[in-house]
Motif scaffolding. Sequence first.
Motif, PDB file in Angstrom:
ATOM      1  N   ASN A  29       2.167  -1.432  -7.089  1.00  0.00           N
ATOM      2  CA  ASN A  29       1.405  -0.230  -6.751  1.00  0.00           C
ATOM      3  C   ASN A  29       2.269   1.027  -6.791  1.00  0.00           C
ATOM      4  O   ASN A  29       1.851   2.055  -7.317  1.00  0.00           O
ATOM      5  CB  ASN A  29       0.739  -0.386  -5.378  1.00  0.00           C
ATOM      6  CG  ASN A  29      -0.523  -1.209  -5.455  1.00  0.00           C
ATOM      7  OD1 ASN A  29      -1.499  -0.800  -6.068  1.00  0.00           O
ATOM      8  ND2 ASN A  29      -0.499  -2.385  -4.847  1.00  0.00           N
ATOM      9  N   LYS A  30       3.465   0.932  -6.246  1.00  0.00           N
ATOM     10  CA  LYS A  30       4.366   2.089  -6.256  1.00  0.00           C
ATOM     11  C   LYS A  30       4.753   2.456  -7.686  1.00  0.00           C
ATOM     12  O   LYS A  30       4.727   3.630  -8.065  1.00  0.00           O
ATOM     13  CB  LYS A  30       5.606   1.786  -5.417  1.00  0.00           C
ATOM     14  CG  LYS A  30       6.497   2.975  -5.208  1.00  0.00           C
ATOM     15  CD  LYS A  30       7.605   2.656  -4.220  1.00  0.00           C
ATOM     16  CE  LYS A  30       8.387   3.892  -3.879  1.00  0.00           C
ATOM     17  NZ  LYS A  30       9.373   3.617  -2.823  1.00  0.00           N
ATOM     18  N   ALA A  31       5.078   1.457  -8.498  1.00  0.00           N
ATOM     19  CA  ALA A  31       5.447   1.718  -9.896  1.00  0.00           C
ATOM     20  C   ALA A  31       4.276   2.327 -10.662  1.00  0.00           C
ATOM     21  O   ALA A  31       4.474   3.233 -11.483  1.00  0.00           O
ATOM     22  CB  ALA A  31       5.903   0.424 -10.560  1.00  0.00           C
ATOM     23  N   ARG A  32       3.068   1.856 -10.400  1.00  0.00           N
ATOM     24  CA  ARG A  32       1.890   2.392 -11.091  1.00  0.00           C
ATOM     25  C   ARG A  32       1.686   3.867 -10.751  1.00  0.00           C
ATOM     26  O   ARG A  32       1.435   4.695 -11.626  1.00  0.00           O
ATOM     27  CB  ARG A  32       0.635   1.608 -10.710  1.00  0.00           C
ATOM     28  CG  ARG A  32      -0.627   2.189 -11.359  1.00  0.00           C
ATOM     29  CD  ARG A  32      -1.905   1.528 -10.892  1.00  0.00           C
ATOM     30  NE  ARG A  32      -1.884   0.105 -11.170  1.00  0.00           N
ATOM     31  CZ  ARG A  32      -1.917  -0.843 -10.240  1.00  0.00           C
ATOM     32  NH1 ARG A  32      -1.973  -0.523  -8.967  1.00  0.00           N
ATOM     33  NH2 ARG A  32      -1.909  -2.117 -10.574  1.00  0.00           N
ATOM     34  N   MET A  33       1.818   4.213  -9.470  1.00  0.00           N
ATOM     35  CA  MET A  33       1.617   5.603  -9.077  1.00  0.00           C
ATOM     36  C   MET A  33       2.706   6.508  -9.651  1.00  0.00           C
ATOM     37  O   MET A  33       2.427   7.621 -10.063  1.00  0.00           O
ATOM     38  CB  MET A  33       1.539   5.726  -7.552  1.00  0.00           C
ATOM     39  CG  MET A  33       0.317   5.021  -6.952  1.00  0.00           C
ATOM     40  SD  MET A  33      -1.238   5.283  -7.854  1.00  0.00           S
ATOM     41  CE  MET A  33      -1.373   7.050  -7.836  1.00  0.00           C
ATOM     42  N   LYS A  34       3.925   6.016  -9.707  1.00  0.00           N
ATOM     43  CA  LYS A  34       4.993   6.802 -10.337  1.00  0.00           C
ATOM     44  C   LYS A  34       4.710   7.003 -11.829  1.00  0.00           C
ATOM     45  O   LYS A  34       4.927   8.088 -12.364  1.00  0.00           O
ATOM     46  CB  LYS A  34       6.346   6.122 -10.128  1.00  0.00           C
ATOM     47  CG  LYS A  34       6.863   6.260  -8.727  1.00  0.00           C
ATOM     48  CD  LYS A  34       8.243   5.646  -8.580  1.00  0.00           C
ATOM     49  CE  LYS A  34       8.814   5.912  -7.206  1.00  0.00           C
ATOM     50  NZ  LYS A  34      10.168   5.396  -7.069  1.00  0.00           N
ATOM     51  N   ASP A  59       5.498   7.628   0.806  1.00  0.00           N
ATOM     52  CA  ASP A  59       6.774   7.550   0.112  1.00  0.00           C
ATOM     53  C   ASP A  59       6.702   8.132  -1.290  1.00  0.00           C
ATOM     54  O   ASP A  59       7.681   8.155  -2.004  1.00  0.00           O
ATOM     55  CB  ASP A  59       7.277   6.112   0.069  1.00  0.00           C
ATOM     56  CG  ASP A  59       6.233   5.140  -0.452  1.00  0.00           C
ATOM     57  OD1 ASP A  59       5.105   5.573  -0.735  1.00  0.00           O
ATOM     58  OD2 ASP A  59       6.547   3.963  -0.577  1.00  0.00           O
ATOM     59  N   ILE A  60       5.546   8.617  -1.679  1.00  0.00           N
ATOM     60  CA  ILE A  60       5.375   9.290  -2.964  1.00  0.00           C
ATOM     61  C   ILE A  60       4.566  10.558  -2.700  1.00  0.00           C
ATOM     62  O   ILE A  60       3.506  10.503  -2.084  1.00  0.00           O
ATOM     63  CB  ILE A  60       4.634   8.402  -3.992  1.00  0.00           C
ATOM     64  CG1 ILE A  60       5.332   7.051  -4.156  1.00  0.00           C
ATOM     65  CG2 ILE A  60       4.547   9.113  -5.334  1.00  0.00           C
ATOM     66  CD1 ILE A  60       4.594   6.088  -5.057  1.00  0.00           C
ATOM     67  N   ALA A  61       5.063  11.671  -3.171  1.00  0.00           N
ATOM     68  CA  ALA A  61       4.375  12.947  -2.968  1.00  0.00           C
ATOM     69  C   ALA A  61       3.103  13.013  -3.812  1.00  0.00           C
ATOM     70  O   ALA A  61       2.990  12.325  -4.830  1.00  0.00           O
ATOM     71  CB  ALA A  61       5.309  14.096  -3.342  1.00  0.00           C
ATOM     72  N   CYS A  86       0.851  -1.192   0.000  1.00  0.00           N
ATOM     73  CA  CYS A  86       0.000   0.000   0.000  1.00  0.00           C
ATOM     74  C   CYS A  86       0.882   1.235   0.000  1.00  0.00           C
ATOM     75  O   CYS A  86       1.858   1.321   0.753  1.00  0.00           O
ATOM     76  CB  CYS A  86      -0.910  -0.004   1.234  1.00  0.00           C
ATOM     77  SG  CYS A  86      -2.055   1.394   1.282  1.00  0.00           S
ATOM     78  N   HIS A  87       0.528   2.197  -0.841  1.00  0.00           N
ATOM     79  CA  HIS A  87       1.266   3.452  -0.941  1.00  0.00           C
ATOM     80  C   HIS A  87       0.264   4.595  -0.946  1.00  0.00           C
ATOM     81  O   HIS A  87      -0.762   4.529  -1.632  1.00  0.00           O
ATOM     82  CB  HIS A  87       2.120   3.474  -2.206  1.00  0.00           C
ATOM     83  CG  HIS A  87       3.124   2.362  -2.206  1.00  0.00           C
ATOM     84  ND1 HIS A  87       4.326   2.466  -1.563  1.00  0.00           N
ATOM     85  CD2 HIS A  87       3.073   1.117  -2.725  1.00  0.00           C
ATOM     86  CE1 HIS A  87       4.988   1.340  -1.697  1.00  0.00           C
ATOM     87  NE2 HIS A  87       4.253   0.504  -2.403  1.00  0.00           N
ATOM     88  N   SER A  88       0.561   5.631  -0.178  1.00  0.00           N
ATOM     89  CA  SER A  88      -0.356   6.756  -0.043  1.00  0.00           C
ATOM     90  C   SER A  88       0.422   8.051   0.063  1.00  0.00           C
ATOM     91  O   SER A  88       1.482   8.098   0.689  1.00  0.00           O
ATOM     92  CB  SER A  88      -1.224   6.567   1.208  1.00  0.00           C
ATOM     93  OG  SER A  88      -1.999   7.720   1.454  1.00  0.00           O
ATOM     94  N   SER A  89      -0.127   9.089  -0.515  1.00  0.00           N
ATOM     95  CA  SER A  89       0.497  10.401  -0.394  1.00  0.00           C
ATOM     96  C   SER A  89       0.041  11.112   0.875  1.00  0.00           C
ATOM     97  O   SER A  89       0.576  12.153   1.228  1.00  0.00           O
ATOM     98  CB  SER A  89       0.155  11.263  -1.614  1.00  0.00           C
ATOM     99  OG  SER A  89      -1.240  11.491  -1.664  1.00  0.00           O
TER     100      SER A  89
END
Length: 144
Positions: A131-136, A49-51, A39-42
Amino acid sequence: MKKRYWLLCSLPLVGCSTIPPELGVSGETLKDCPITPNCHSSMDKNAQDIAPILFKGSRAQAKEKLVGIINSLPRTTIVEEQDNYLRVEFRSHLIGFVDDVEFLLSQKVGDRTQIDFRSASRLGISDLGVNKARMKKIKVLFAQ
């Protein structure tokens, strides 16, 4: 051998049949991530970990551009859409596992919009960084 066959045959169904977790906006924020690496959240201070995506323009313009990007990506379904919120399901290529992605659009001072997000696998613990790669990737596409 027969048990292994049934297990392999049922894996695609497992990924498709899970019930989505309780998602949505709580106050003016997205819900926090669980304590899993998928899970990754701004917005979540534990998983930030992603703005967020910053856009120079109105919330309506930002949402229009975001919807266009989402619709250009494979195996996506917009499940819920409001003026300031989108919930999208992304399915994996082979087995069809579902990742739930939410976007919250906030109009900032002047002509600026901030797009916060939460992207999480519905099932399992690890997603191998998907998930992190998709958001980037969405951030890069949004910047173009």
